[in-house]
Design an enzyme around this catalytic site. Sequence first.
Site, mmCIF file in Angstrom:
data_model
loop_
_atom_site.group_PDB
_atom_site.id
_atom_site.type_symbol
_atom_site.label_atom_id
_atom_site.label_comp_id
_atom_site.label_asym_id
_atom_site.label_seq_id
_atom_site.Cartn_x
_atom_site.Cartn_y
_atom_site.Cartn_z
ATOM 1 N N SER A 1 0.406 -27.596 21.227
ATOM 2 C CA SER A 1 0.534 -26.772 22.590
ATOM 3 C C SER A 1 -0.415 -25.665 22.406
ATOM 4 O O SER A 1 -1.120 -25.245 23.622
ATOM 5 C CB SER A 1 2.077 -26.163 22.823
ATOM 6 O OG SER A 1 2.273 -25.297 21.776
ATOM 7 N N ASN A 2 -0.667 -25.301 20.949
ATOM 8 C CA ASN A 2 -1.824 -24.153 21.043
ATOM 9 C C ASN A 2 -3.191 -24.839 21.310
ATOM 10 O O ASN A 2 -4.142 -24.066 21.834
ATOM 11 C CB ASN A 2 -1.760 -23.306 19.659
ATOM 12 C CG ASN A 2 -0.772 -22.480 19.663
ATOM 13 O OD1 ASN A 2 -0.847 -21.201 20.188
ATOM 14 N ND2 ASN A 2 0.268 -22.595 19.097
ATOM 15 N N LEU B 1 -4.883 -24.808 3.003
ATOM 16 C CA LEU B 1 -6.442 -24.983 2.866
ATOM 17 C C LEU B 1 -6.730 -24.581 1.251
ATOM 18 O O LEU B 1 -6.373 -23.518 0.864
ATOM 19 C CB LEU B 1 -7.226 -24.694 3.858
ATOM 20 C CG LEU B 1 -7.123 -25.058 5.087
ATOM 21 C CD1 LEU B 1 -7.973 -24.469 6.121
ATOM 22 C CD2 LEU B 1 -7.461 -26.663 5.153
ATOM 23 N N HIS C 1 0.183 -17.720 14.033
ATOM 24 C CA HIS C 1 1.418 -17.523 13.119
ATOM 25 C C HIS C 1 2.305 -16.876 13.845
ATOM 26 O O HIS C 1 2.169 -16.021 14.762
ATOM 27 C CB HIS C 1 1.160 -16.936 11.980
ATOM 28 C CG HIS C 1 2.360 -17.012 10.970
ATOM 29 N ND1 HIS C 1 2.746 -17.916 10.190
ATOM 30 C CD2 HIS C 1 3.405 -16.147 10.917
ATOM 31 C CE1 HIS C 1 3.978 -17.627 9.560
ATOM 32 N NE2 HIS C 1 4.169 -16.501 10.032
ATOM 33 N N ASP D 1 -7.579 -16.311 4.828
ATOM 34 C CA ASP D 1 -8.086 -16.311 3.502
ATOM 35 C C ASP D 1 -7.253 -16.776 2.383
ATOM 36 O O ASP D 1 -6.494 -17.730 3.129
ATOM 37 C CB ASP D 1 -8.227 -14.592 3.038
ATOM 38 C CG ASP D 1 -6.737 -13.869 2.933
ATOM 39 O OD1 ASP D 1 -5.782 -14.801 3.174
ATOM 40 O OD2 ASP D 1 -6.749 -12.734 2.657
ATOM 41 N N GLU D 2 -7.491 -16.677 1.191
ATOM 42 C CA GLU D 2 -6.794 -17.744 0.142
ATOM 43 C C GLU D 2 -5.324 -17.446 0.312
ATOM 44 O O GLU D 2 -4.641 -18.180 -0.477
ATOM 45 C CB GLU D 2 -7.181 -17.157 -1.326
ATOM 46 C CG GLU D 2 -8.703 -18.189 -1.385
ATOM 47 C CD GLU D 2 -9.811 -17.183 -0.901
ATOM 48 O OE1 GLU D 2 -9.797 -16.171 -0.231
ATOM 49 O OE2 GLU D 2 -11.110 -17.747 -0.895
ATOM 50 N N ASP E 1 -0.859 -16.819 4.994
ATOM 51 C CA ASP E 1 -0.941 -16.013 6.089
ATOM 52 C C ASP E 1 -1.044 -14.585 5.820
ATOM 53 O O ASP E 1 -0.525 -13.561 6.433
ATOM 54 C CB ASP E 1 0.580 -16.303 6.855
ATOM 55 C CG ASP E 1 0.872 -17.552 7.302
ATOM 56 O OD1 ASP E 1 -0.028 -18.236 7.634
ATOM 57 O OD2 ASP E 1 1.955 -17.971 7.195
HETATM 58 C C1 GRF Z 1 3.234 -22.660 16.373
HETATM 59 O O1 GRF Z 1 4.422 -21.872 16.737
HETATM 60 C C2 GRF Z 1 2.375 -22.084 15.563
HETATM 61 O O2 GRF Z 1 2.263 -20.575 15.403
HETATM 62 C C3 GRF Z 1 2.632 -22.574 14.209
HETATM 63 O O3 GRF Z 1 3.128 -23.810 14.377
HETATM 64 C C4 GRF Z 1 3.478 -23.934 15.690
HETATM 65 C C5 GRF Z 1 2.753 -25.057 16.308
HETATM 66 O O4 GRF Z 1 2.661 -25.605 17.728
HETATM 67 N N1 GRF Z 1 1.858 -22.181 13.130
HETATM 68 P P1 GRF Z 1 1.823 -26.212 18.402
HETATM 69 O O5 GRF Z 1 1.743 -27.549 17.719
HETATM 70 O O6 GRF Z 1 0.583 -25.490 18.656
HETATM 71 O O7 GRF Z 1 2.483 -26.448 19.788
#
Ligand code: GRF
Length: 201
Positions: free
Chosen positions: A12-13, A92, A108, A140-141, A144
């Site tokens: 979705s993002n 990563l 995040h 970064d390393e 989050d």
């Molecule tokens: C989101 O809540 C994002 O913050 C987290 O994983 C989820 C991914 O959602 N890192 P989508 O795949 O973008 O719908």
Amino acid sequence: MKVGVMASGRGSNFHALIKASKNSEMPDVELKILIVNKKDAHAIKIAKKNNIEHVIITSDDKTRNEFERNALSVLKEKQIEIVVLAGFMRLLTSEFIKIYRNKILNIHPSLLPSFPGANAHRDAIEYGAKISGCTAHLVDEGIDTGPIIMQKSVAIDKNETAESLSEKILPYEHEILPKALQLLCSGRIILNGNNVEILSD
Ligand code: GRF
């Protein structure tokens, strides 16, 4: 700037980035490729529907280094300058991060530095936090821990569940991720150590 998106699931993002791009909200962003590490990731369908090239590099049967070698060669071939982790559920290595130092953006679902890691919604509720939200930050390393570009907050209500909190936060993720990406690609982000200064237009 040529941007590569890495995702593991729903996407979705990633979809929010595509929409922002189509609406001319990210004039300095060119979404070039999606890399997914799960072959059943819904993000693949979104890429196909929107004519964005995608590559599947499954990671279950690969070591981290092997996966990253493959991913880096795709990113290099496509001349990708900025990488967005949009629900990419894999850490990563420092080698990868070094190559794209301050050029990897992550979204995040908590107000970092609170509640990093894979269970941010559950952790915020269990802790008894009254506010949570989302954070767009450079990678970064650490887990989050990178420089914070943008955040949005939401209230945690009585009887909140991880699912309801996730639903509440998600629209804000979709709002700040494209904004943060545009800021990064337009060169308006200045780093002072871990602090991000955003230059005005
Ligand atoms: C989101 O809540 C994002 O913050 C987290 O994983 C989820 C991914 O959602 N890192 P989508 O795949 O973008 O719908």
